[in-house]
Design a protein around this motif. Sequence first.
Motif, PDB file in Angstrom:
ATOM      1  N   SER A  28     104.781  30.750 -11.746  1.00 31.57           N
ATOM      2  CA  SER A  28     105.725  31.244 -12.852  1.00 31.57           C
ATOM      3  C   SER A  28     105.931  30.440 -13.753  1.00 31.57           C
ATOM      4  CB  SER A  28     107.277  31.653 -12.043  1.00 31.57           C
ATOM      5  OG  SER A  28     107.046  32.414 -10.957  1.00 31.57           O
ATOM      6  N   GLN A  29     106.216  31.076 -14.976  1.00 27.61           N
ATOM      7  CA  GLN A  29     106.676  30.369 -16.158  1.00 27.61           C
ATOM      8  C   GLN A  29     107.716  29.156 -15.955  1.00 27.61           C
ATOM      9  OE1 GLN A  29     107.456  33.173 -19.589  1.00 27.61           O
ATOM     10  NE2 GLN A  29     108.907  31.492 -20.516  1.00 27.61           N
ATOM     11  N   GLY A  30     107.219  27.997 -16.374  1.00 23.33           N
ATOM     12  CA  GLY A  30     108.240  26.792 -16.363  1.00 23.33           C
ATOM     13  C   GLY A  30     107.889  26.161 -14.823  1.00 23.33           C
ATOM     14  N   ASP A  31     106.925  26.740 -14.122  1.00 26.87           N
ATOM     15  CA  ASP A  31     106.682  25.903 -12.877  1.00 26.87           C
ATOM     16  C   ASP A  31     105.933  24.538 -13.270  1.00 26.87           C
ATOM     17  OD1 ASP A  31     107.686  27.464 -10.901  1.00 26.87           O
ATOM     18  OD2 ASP A  31     105.628  28.403 -10.255  1.00 26.87           O
ATOM     19  N   PHE A  32     106.031  23.397 -12.367  1.00 25.22           N
ATOM     20  CA  PHE A  32     105.145  22.243 -12.469  1.00 25.22           C
ATOM     21  C   PHE A  32     104.674  22.178 -11.083  1.00 25.22           C
ATOM     22  CE2 PHE A  32     105.365  17.837 -13.701  1.00 25.22           C
ATOM     23  CZ  PHE A  32     103.933  17.516 -13.653  1.00 25.22           C
ATOM     24  N   VAL A  33     103.106  22.532 -10.901  1.00 22.57           N
ATOM     25  CA  VAL A  33     102.459  22.665  -9.580  1.00 22.57           C
ATOM     26  C   VAL A  33     101.565  21.523  -9.370  1.00 22.57           C
ATOM     27  CG1 VAL A  33     101.272  24.417  -8.354  1.00 22.57           C
ATOM     28  CG2 VAL A  33     103.004  25.087  -9.892  1.00 22.57           C
ATOM     29  N   ALA A  34     101.460  20.976  -8.328  1.00 23.47           N
ATOM     30  CA  ALA A  34     100.498  20.027  -8.015  1.00 23.47           C
ATOM     31  C   ALA A  34      99.589  20.668  -7.103  1.00 23.47           C
ATOM     32  CB  ALA A  34     100.922  18.604  -7.417  1.00 23.47           C
ATOM     33  N   ILE A  35      98.066  20.878  -7.205  1.00 22.17           N
ATOM     34  CA  ILE A  35      97.273  21.208  -6.295  1.00 22.17           C
ATOM     35  C   ILE A  35      96.413  20.030  -5.520  1.00 22.17           C
ATOM     36  CG2 ILE A  35      94.978  22.543  -5.838  1.00 22.17           C
ATOM     37  CD1 ILE A  35      95.797  24.263  -8.196  1.00 22.17           C
ATOM     38  N   ILE A  36      96.778  19.846  -4.261  1.00 24.61           N
ATOM     39  CA  ILE A  36      96.388  18.854  -3.538  1.00 24.61           C
ATOM     40  C   ILE A  36      95.116  19.213  -2.464  1.00 24.61           C
ATOM     41  CG2 ILE A  36      98.337  17.384  -4.071  1.00 24.61           C
ATOM     42  CD1 ILE A  36      98.967  17.957  -0.814  1.00 24.61           C
ATOM     43  N   GLY A  37      94.657  18.341  -1.940  1.00 26.35           N
ATOM     44  CA  GLY A  37      93.572  18.736  -0.993  1.00 26.35           C
ATOM     45  C   GLY A  37      92.585  17.650  -0.816  1.00 26.35           C
ATOM     46  N   SER A  38      91.742  17.457   0.334  1.00 27.73           N
ATOM     47  CA  SER A  38      90.724  16.434   0.362  1.00 27.73           C
ATOM     48  C   SER A  38      89.688  16.761  -0.534  1.00 27.73           C
ATOM     49  CB  SER A  38      90.253  16.676   2.004  1.00 27.73           C
ATOM     50  OG  SER A  38      91.377  16.271   2.866  1.00 27.73           O
ATOM     51  N   ASN A  39      88.622  15.574  -0.654  1.00 32.99           N
ATOM     52  CA  ASN A  39      87.577  15.633  -1.639  1.00 32.99           C
ATOM     53  C   ASN A  39      86.597  16.755  -1.099  1.00 32.99           C
ATOM     54  OD1 ASN A  39      87.638  12.058  -1.255  1.00 32.99           O
ATOM     55  ND2 ASN A  39      87.820  13.356  -3.309  1.00 32.99           N
ATOM     56  N   GLY A  40      86.402  17.650  -2.084  1.00 36.31           N
ATOM     57  CA  GLY A  40      85.501  18.825  -1.808  1.00 36.31           C
ATOM     58  C   GLY A  40      85.966  19.987  -1.392  1.00 36.31           C
ATOM     59  N   THR A  41      87.323  20.299  -1.403  1.00 44.28           N
ATOM     60  CA  THR A  41      88.056  21.526  -0.825  1.00 44.28           C
ATOM     61  C   THR A  41      87.920  22.625  -1.887  1.00 44.28           C
ATOM     62  OG1 THR A  41      90.102  20.363  -1.272  1.00 44.28           O
ATOM     63  CG2 THR A  41      89.202  20.357   1.118  1.00 44.28           C
ATOM     64  N   GLY A  42      87.474  22.116  -3.059  1.00 48.40           N
ATOM     65  CA  GLY A  42      87.369  23.197  -4.206  1.00 48.40           C
ATOM     66  C   GLY A  42      88.401  23.124  -5.210  1.00 48.40           C
ATOM     67  N   LYS A  43      89.338  22.108  -5.457  1.00 47.67           N
ATOM     68  CA  LYS A  43      90.419  22.094  -6.340  1.00 47.67           C
ATOM     69  C   LYS A  43      90.028  22.397  -7.798  1.00 47.67           C
ATOM     70  CE  LYS A  43      91.422  17.891  -4.793  1.00 47.67           C
ATOM     71  NZ  LYS A  43      90.255  17.749  -3.841  1.00 47.67           N
ATOM     72  N   SER A  44      88.810  21.602  -8.137  1.00 48.17           N
ATOM     73  CA  SER A  44      88.206  21.773  -9.606  1.00 48.17           C
ATOM     74  C   SER A  44      87.512  23.161  -9.713  1.00 48.17           C
ATOM     75  CB  SER A  44      87.081  20.588  -9.745  1.00 48.17           C
ATOM     76  OG  SER A  44      87.706  19.275  -9.756  1.00 48.17           O
TER      77      SER A  44
END
Length: 258
Positions: A28-44
Amino acid sequence: MPKVIEVDNLSFNHGNEPVFRKIGFSVSQGDFVAIIGSNGTGKSTLLRLLLGELAPAVGNIRLFDQDIHQFRNWPKIGYLPQAGFQSGAGFPATAEEIVKANLFSQIGLLRFPKKEHREKTQRALELVDMAAYSKRLIGELSGGQQQRVMLARVLVNDPVLLLLDEPTTGVDAQTVRSLYELLSQLNRKTGLTIVMVTHDTGRAANYVSRILCLEEGSLVELEKSQVDEELLHRHKHPANDDQRRQEGDKGYGSDSGI
Ligand SMILES: Nc1ncnc2c1ncn2[C@@H]1O[C@H](COP(=O)(O)OP(=O)(O)OP(=O)(O)O)[C@@H](O)[C@H]1O
């Protein structure tokens, strides 16, 4: 709050390799979200899907209430890739020129910047506390200062949504803290929506409003209280780890407040 990102039933493969399956989340507008996960799990990969650089195998992505296939308002989205500036110390451009160059769509190629473009550039450098360094060659600045200039380069186009891919990799603990403080300030004061891929879960948890975790092809939202020591160790990035060891930063996760 209006939705800025809506992801529904999204699956993606790199060739024959499945990356994730039927994931869904919204920001939502105004969120500050971190996307975490082990190496190679598809974050990028997920960020590249949100930027329209990759097409989903299955599922839908909506940006600002519009299907990504119809979405054209890309200047609303700022993107800071991993290792934003990589040229050597002799790179012949000042901080100001690096930032101003990103206004090319407003200035027009082969045209001179006007006063308003110079002012915008100055404001962006002020936002990241780098106005005093505007005439310095980018290669002469420290890693943390270069990163702030690269952030100003993104902010100069007044994005509404900022996507960052591991902005804290390879910088010292002090720089990490000051970058998170800066992002948190931008989020609170200007309402900028931020989605940040990070391995620095422990510190990031102090600043973000939500944590999404990609693991084994699925995506789950974590309560901050779930980001326990075990998770910190599972997600910490070897590069960050080495860096902190070198600096003798024994406080990993100790200021996480969790
Ligand atoms: N262009 C590509 N072609 C084929 N496979 C790829 C490509 N890019 C990434 N992959 C694979 O897809 C998976 C997800 O990669 P991605 O870079 O998205 O992960 P990540 O979570 O960002 O990793 P890291 O934390 O190490 O940066 C990995 O197994 C990776 O090897």
